[in-house]
Design an enzyme around this catalytic site. Sequence first.
Site, PDB file in Angstrom:
ATOM      1  N   LYS A  72       3.341   1.973  16.190  1.00  0.00           N
ATOM      2  CA  LYS A  72       4.445   1.806  15.235  1.00  0.00           C
ATOM      3  C   LYS A  72       4.489   2.951  14.223  1.00  0.00           C
ATOM      4  O   LYS A  72       5.544   3.453  13.868  1.00  0.00           O
ATOM      5  CB  LYS A  72       4.271   0.474  14.502  1.00  0.00           C
ATOM      6  CG  LYS A  72       5.363   0.155  13.504  1.00  0.00           C
ATOM      7  CD  LYS A  72       5.073  -1.154  12.773  1.00  0.00           C
ATOM      8  CE  LYS A  72       6.185  -1.497  11.798  1.00  0.00           C
ATOM      9  NZ  LYS A  72       5.840  -2.613  10.912  1.00  0.00           N
ATOM     10  N   TRP A 113       0.840  -1.209   0.000  1.00  0.00           N
ATOM     11  CA  TRP A 113       0.000   0.000   0.000  1.00  0.00           C
ATOM     12  C   TRP A 113       0.869   1.249   0.000  1.00  0.00           C
ATOM     13  O   TRP A 113       0.399   2.340  -0.302  1.00  0.00           O
ATOM     14  CB  TRP A 113      -0.956   0.016   1.209  1.00  0.00           C
ATOM     15  CG  TRP A 113      -0.329   0.343   2.544  1.00  0.00           C
ATOM     16  CD1 TRP A 113       0.741  -0.282   3.114  1.00  0.00           C
ATOM     17  CD2 TRP A 113      -0.714   1.385   3.454  1.00  0.00           C
ATOM     18  NE1 TRP A 113       1.033   0.285   4.337  1.00  0.00           N
ATOM     19  CE2 TRP A 113       0.155   1.311   4.575  1.00  0.00           C
ATOM     20  CE3 TRP A 113      -1.706   2.361   3.452  1.00  0.00           C
ATOM     21  CZ2 TRP A 113       0.071   2.179   5.666  1.00  0.00           C
ATOM     22  CZ3 TRP A 113      -1.791   3.223   4.546  1.00  0.00           C
ATOM     23  CH2 TRP A 113      -0.912   3.130   5.633  1.00  0.00           C
ATOM     24  N   ASP A 114       2.164   1.066   0.258  1.00  0.00           N
ATOM     25  CA  ASP A 114       3.114   2.178   0.241  1.00  0.00           C
ATOM     26  C   ASP A 114       2.981   2.998  -1.052  1.00  0.00           C
ATOM     27  O   ASP A 114       3.115   4.215  -1.046  1.00  0.00           O
ATOM     28  CB  ASP A 114       4.560   1.663   0.291  1.00  0.00           C
ATOM     29  CG  ASP A 114       4.853   0.781   1.489  1.00  0.00           C
ATOM     30  OD1 ASP A 114       3.916   0.156   1.993  1.00  0.00           O
ATOM     31  OD2 ASP A 114       6.024   0.710   1.890  1.00  0.00           O
ATOM     32  N   GLU A 136       0.896  -1.615  13.055  1.00  0.00           N
ATOM     33  CA  GLU A 136       1.002  -3.081  13.123  1.00  0.00           C
ATOM     34  C   GLU A 136       1.386  -3.577  14.511  1.00  0.00           C
ATOM     35  O   GLU A 136       1.543  -4.782  14.711  1.00  0.00           O
ATOM     36  CB  GLU A 136       2.008  -3.577  12.076  1.00  0.00           C
ATOM     37  CG  GLU A 136       1.500  -3.400  10.649  1.00  0.00           C
ATOM     38  CD  GLU A 136       2.511  -3.814   9.586  1.00  0.00           C
ATOM     39  OE1 GLU A 136       3.703  -3.963   9.918  1.00  0.00           O
ATOM     40  OE2 GLU A 136       2.112  -3.975   8.413  1.00  0.00           O
TER      41      GLU A 136
HETATM   42  C1  BGC Z   1       4.838  -1.113   7.570  1.00  0.00           C
HETATM   43  C2  BGC Z   1       3.795  -1.213   6.480  1.00  0.00           C
HETATM   44  C3  BGC Z   1       4.493  -1.157   5.141  1.00  0.00           C
HETATM   45  C4  BGC Z   1       5.606  -2.185   5.029  1.00  0.00           C
HETATM   46  C5  BGC Z   1       6.422  -2.049   3.765  1.00  0.00           C
HETATM   47  C6  BGC Z   1       5.890  -2.200   7.386  1.00  0.00           C
HETATM   48  O1  BGC Z   1       6.879  -2.078   8.357  1.00  0.00           O
HETATM   49  O2  BGC Z   1       4.240  -1.267   8.842  1.00  0.00           O
HETATM   50  O3  BGC Z   1       2.869  -0.157   6.596  1.00  0.00           O
HETATM   51  O4  BGC Z   1       3.564  -1.364   4.127  1.00  0.00           O
HETATM   52  O5  BGC Z   1       6.499  -2.034   6.115  1.00  0.00           O
HETATM   53  O6  BGC Z   1       7.048  -0.804   3.695  1.00  0.00           O
END
Ligand code: BGC
Length: 768
Positions: A599, A357-358, A487
């Site tokens: 986070k 989703w980035d 997360e």
């Molecule tokens: C983040 C996610 C992100 C992923 C990839 C994770 O550490 O919590 O939001 O999509 O890293 O960058």
Amino acid sequence: MKQYLKLDEWSIIEEGFDPHTHEISESVFSIGNGFMGQRANFEEAYSGSSLQGSYMAGVYYPDKTRVGWWKNGYPEYFAKLLNSTNWIGIDIEFDGTPLDLAKCTVKDFVRELNMKEGFLSRRFTAVMEDGKELKVEAIRFVSIVRHEIGAIRYAVTPLNFNSEITITPYLDGDVKNKDSNYDEKFWLEVFKEAAHGSAAVTVKTKKLDFHVTSVMSYTILKNGEKLELQAELVEKEKYAGNRVSVPVSEGETVTTYKYVANVTSRNHGLGELVEAARAVLEPAAEASFEQLLKEQADAWGDKWKESDIVIEGDVAAQQAIRFNIFQLNQTYSGEDDRLNIGPKGFTGEKYGGSTYWDTEAYCLPFYLSTADASISRNLLIYRYKHLEKAKENARKLGFTKGALYPMVTMNGEECHNEWEITFEEIHRNGAIAYAIYNYVNYTGDFSYLGQYGLEVLVEISRFWEERVNYVAAKDQYMMLGVTGPNEYENNVNNNWYTNRIASWTMEYTLDVLEYLKENENARYEELTAKLALQEAETTKWQDIIGKMYYPLDEELGVFLQQDGFLDKELVPVRELDPVHLPLNQNWSWDRILRSVYIKQADVLQGLFFLGDQYDLATKKRNFDFYEPFTVHESSLSPCVHSILACELGYQEKAYEMYLRTARLDLDNYNNDTEDGCHTTSMAGTWMSVVHGFGGLRVKDGVLHLNPFIPGHWSSFSFKVMFRGSRLKVSVKGNETIIVNETETPALLNVSGKEFSIDGFGEITAAAK
Ligand code: BGC
């Protein structure tokens, strides 16, 4: 954290060779062109620690899932961007002894990433175990003009001896991924051929049948004179090269020019790969290294014209922002709508090089403002093309309708297998809908809605409709068992952000339906028939929008991240002994989950996305409440905080947050840059400057700017493309000067005042 890179406005420079930081440098000094990428591995053999990485965009491997406890709904595989044929290799030997920096004394080592012109250089003096001292100067780049071409110039000068130098330019497809789940190699040999002056290797993946062909040619010069040499042809498994020996005396320079074409079956027919590679290689080699390098510098010059940010009075900040822009432009060029942006770009294996989703949440704004609209449109079309797979994904998880886009994907299929992310982190669906809004709002390209956007929006809304549940006793809709953007919480009920973005998606979908009905009626009829959209569905969405439950604490005046959030022990991060940080390296998962620590932006992510729906007082209350509990252990977090802090007038906080994102990789803040750079969060850094310090927003088709200069800078300027115009915005003292670099006029609102700026015109406005 060890700061070992020199400050410079246009280059990243490492002086002195330290094997302990070599893998970090391999990531930082990576080069790429959107079609291929290459870590800063050495051309010559190196027996020290190194993560080899040559990546071809879109070439991946479905590595069979490895989990301890299988759960229904898990994907069969985790997709991995493949470490492909090592095309940079040039082995060097003197009288049979290989040059290997792990076995030499290395002096005067300088590695430089020239971001202005787009190349990597390295020079050093090596003293070999037998006392032979020699100088090496190497330059390489992957062309942003000829996407399949990489070129290297490698010059060696013995300083205190006469000897025979053996040079072996080669191609080696016998490579591995470090993150292979079962320690297997993913490539099979298809073809190899070593001929005089050239070599070719074709390998294919054991699954999916991706083919990669590399063809090389080279020339060798002594003191500038081209040599006609007899080569020993070397062929091994998946390997082809030429071994050439040249007598060389003290002070003489032997220079190898190596040209390589890397082509894949993604862009060429299987039977034509070698021919196709030769067809691009020959003109490149004929053009000469210097000519290719000049083309490269000119093309990068054009890129910088579109996307540069200039910061005066702070070299560290200047270097950092250019590094981020450089890496983003190296990773995605937008010409191919089957490609996307992995969290590490082409700088490492972690995260598999897949789409998260980035892209929608963080990267899209960068490409919207620094490139033609067709580039960001392609990022959206990528998801449109995956719509059928997203519908399949929803069915697989038991939904009768709608689409759930994957959290991690290469081809539209989910390929992540942590239950709390795969099954629960469904907010990603909202970011994909939001990106459609963001694109249309920024570009004014309403045609996208009827062409592609509506179908995606309807299917996502259908998913949300089925994912919420109606609680009759409360006459409200709830969403249970989710993981929000934070997360560090799993399986929570009513994550405010997820509930909000779900409801917002339905609101926007209804707006888009209304828009199409009024403005593109024939297409509206066609699409509603294709989608079999029922009135009962839109009525239901209205009902959900009206009765969605949003956890809230009225006394504090804050949205609750999820039900029960206030039952936690509310100890701010600043009261934690710093030995506990980062939490993810010091605390058990259980302790993290129960704690209040966040986070990354969660409620604040919603206030950032939907900024025009909330007043400043609401944003302030929520920022003041959540920021003290946030540990920013995702690189995607500080930028959102920085932008909101700017809006709230918290200038110091904004700058503090900006610093955490800007030099994340250059200073290896998170102690993990050796795995690759945090490419997607680099777009967040860009946003911190342009949306944060520049205050950029688009409201009703008008570009709004609300700039201020962070105290540590004397001035800054950035470029934005907006609806056909390219504007250079310079903020200096109390003034914002905007120069229109194109003939297209633009309407602007700067620090609350309306302006219209003619083609090639200039305006000056008072800054905040
Ligand atoms: C983040 C996610 C992100 C992923 C990839 C994770 O550490 O919590 O939001 O999509 O890293 O960058």
